[in-house]
Design an enzyme around this catalytic site. Structure first.
Site: not given
Length: 323
Positions: A70-72
């Site tokens: 994930p790249c939040q």
């Protein structure tokens, strides 16, 4: 090759890579339903745990690390952010496994939206991070329909190769596209959703298929994700993990216009075999499928790893022995 899998989910990527002849040593996901699905269909090598509780030293060494991070934590407002950003724990874990374990290769999958974060600066930083860990990297933008998957699913694949152990010349040959929208120039025509699903029985009639049930969420056509009419002569729209702003699952409408796709039909679009059984609530099952990498595409990646181990790496080992 031997594989460590991070953020494994229900195991679409793992199942395909393992089916090609590779060995999954260790896998992880925090979702208990996805882990139950994985264990039932793939194996007990998966651990259900929060990555914040995992010691990287306890993860076995492997030839390859796979997974979609994930790249939040990548802030568009702060393009000078580092991997130590506290919001970036998941990416940081993936990066640290690569940096500390130094596998021969890694394969990272992500949504295409990662390319536009921060006007493209975020993906540049990600690639720079992996390069600083000692890898030559390639980025590939993929439409799964071009690989015979009955779905216009666009994703990003990052392939990394260990420079110290293998060299700067990328040996991993990314799978070639064999399909196109029109089927011209010697390519096959895209596989349509009708071709993929026509043989499936009516889910409202008695049948023996696993997970052949569907959401009763009413089909109302409007110009919005998962509410558009499904064209039977084209691949399916992207199978979703989440369909609305509140995070709820929204199954794609069946091309007959009368109902949503069943869990089984959604899995077929993601090229899971019919005996691959999903566990959890209906929403949990749809979500596991929507988060997955299509199995048949993953199998192509797995076959390339097998080729590398048998051909390229075997030759390098012979060269070193001779020297």
């Amino acid at each position: 090759m031997t594989i460590v899998s991070l953020f494994s989910g229900a195991g679409g990527l793992d199942y395909g890579i393992k089916s090609a002849g590779n060995d999954i040593l260790w896998a992880n996901d925090i979702d208990k339903n996805a882990v139950e699905t994985y264990r039932h269909n793939i194996g007990n090598e998966i651990h259900c745990a929060d990555i914040s509780n995992i010691n990287i030293k306890d993860i076995p060494d492997s030839d390859v690390v796979i997974g979609g991070f994930p790249c939040q934590g990548f802030s568009q407002a702060n393009l000078r952010r580092t991997i130590d950003d506290e919001r970036n724990q998941l990416y940081k874990f993936y990066y640290q496994v690569i940096e500390e374990k130094q596998p021969l290769f890694f394969i990272a999958e992500n949504v295409k939206g990662i390319l536009s974060l921060g006007d493209g600066e975020v993906i540049k930083q990600i690639l720079a991070d992996f390069e600083s860990a000692g890898y030559v990297v390639e980025l590939h933008k993929v439409n799964m329909a071009n690989y015979g998957i009955p779905q216009t699913r666009e994703r990003i694949l990052i392939i990394g190769q260990n420079k110290k152990k293998i060299g700067n010349k990328m040996l991993f040959q990314f799978p070639k596209e064999l399909y196109s929208k029109d089927g011209l120039n010697g390519l096959h025509k895209w596989v349509s959703i009708k071709d993929a699903l026509d043989a499936y029985p009516d889910p409202d009639q008695p049948n023996v298929l696993k997970n052949h049930i569907y959401s009763k969420y009413k089909v109302v056509y409007r110009n919005f994700t998962a509410h558009r009419q499904t064209n039977p002569d084209y691949p399916s729209p992207t199978i979703l993990a989440r369909g609305n702003g509140k995070g709820g699952v929204c199954a794609i409408p069946h091309y007959n216009g009368k109902r949503r796709l069943t869990i089984r039909e959604s899995a077929a679009i993601q090229t899971f075999p019919d005996d691959f059984e999903f566990f959890g609530s209906m929403g949990a099952c749809y979500r596991q499928i929507g988060n997955a990498v299509p199995v048949k595409f993953a199998e192509l990646l797995g076959k390339e790893l097998v080729r590398l181990e048998k051909e390229e790496l075997h030759e390098k080992t012979k060269e070193k022995a001779t020297a």
